[in-house]
Scaffold this active site. Sequence first.
Site, PDB file in Angstrom:
ATOM      1  CD  GLU A 117      -7.241  -3.699   6.401  1.00 47.05           C
ATOM      2  OE1 GLU A 117      -8.405  -3.982   6.704  1.00 47.05           O
ATOM      3  OE2 GLU A 117      -6.538  -4.399   5.627  1.00 47.05           O
ATOM      4  CD  GLU A 137      -8.176  -2.645   1.129  1.00 51.95           C
ATOM      5  OE1 GLU A 137      -7.327  -3.035   1.934  1.00 51.95           O
ATOM      6  OE2 GLU A 137      -8.395  -1.430   0.923  1.00 51.95           O
TER       7      GLU A 137
END
Length: 260
Positions: A117, A137
Site C-alpha cells: 500500500e 490481509e
Amino acid sequence: MTDPILLSETRGHVLVLTINRPERMNALSPDLSDALIAAFVDAGADPAIRAIVLTAVGDRAFCAGADLKARAQQDAEGKPFQPLLSRVQRYLFEVVYETVKPTIAAVNGPAVAGGMELALACDIRVAADHARFGLPEAKRGKGAHFANVMLPRMIPSGIAYEMLYLGEYIGAEDARRWGLVNRVVGRGEVLNEALRMAEAICRNAPVSLRRMKETAIRSNGLPVPAALRLNEGLSPYSSEDRVEGIRAYIEKREPVWRGK
C-alpha cells in the site's frame, strides 16, 4: 546510540527517504509511520524539494507492512485497535498519496500488505527483479483499506480482486505487465534507476509538476467537465517558469526554473 528508523538524504532537488528497519523486514511501526508522515509533509512544503524517492535498507524487503509482532503485543495487553482514519495523526498512505511533489517508490525487495500500500501511494514504482507484491490481509483477518480503494483503479479490476481475495503474491514482471510497476531492474539497481528518473523530473518546471500532481489527485473520480474546471495551485500558464521555459527553448539552452 541506535540508528534512526528513517534515513533522509537530499541529492540536489531530490529527497531520498530510506526505511531503516532491516531486522524487522522494514515493517511499519507506529514510530516509523509518524516519521514518514512528518517527512512527506515537510518535503511537500519545502520549495527546494522537487521530487521524493522512497526506498528501504537492504534487498530482503521494501516493507513487510504493519509490525504484527508489535500489534500482537498490544492485543495481549488489551489495547484497542484504533481505526486508521480515526487517529490523531493523519493516515500515512493518504499523506503520501496527496503529497504535492512527484513521488517514486524504489522497491528494493518484497512489498507486502501495508508495504505494498505504501508503494501504491507513490506516483511511480521502480522494482528490483526479485521483488514481490502481495496483500495477505484476508489471511490475517485485516482490511487492506487503502488497497481496496486504490488497486481496482490502477489495474484491471479482476486482477485487483484476485490479489485482494486470494492474498497471493505476484512477481515484479507480472506487476509490470499489469501496470502496477513502471520499470523492473536488476537487484541493487533500483535506487539508481529511481534517482535517474527523479533527476529527470527535476529538470522540468516545478510549477508545472505541482499543477499536474494536484490536478491528477483532485480530479480522481470527478466527472470530466468538473475535472477540467479545477484550478489547483499556481497556474503554470501565468507563471514566470512558463515565460522562462519558452525563452530557453527558443535560445536553445537549459531553463533556469524559479518555481513561480
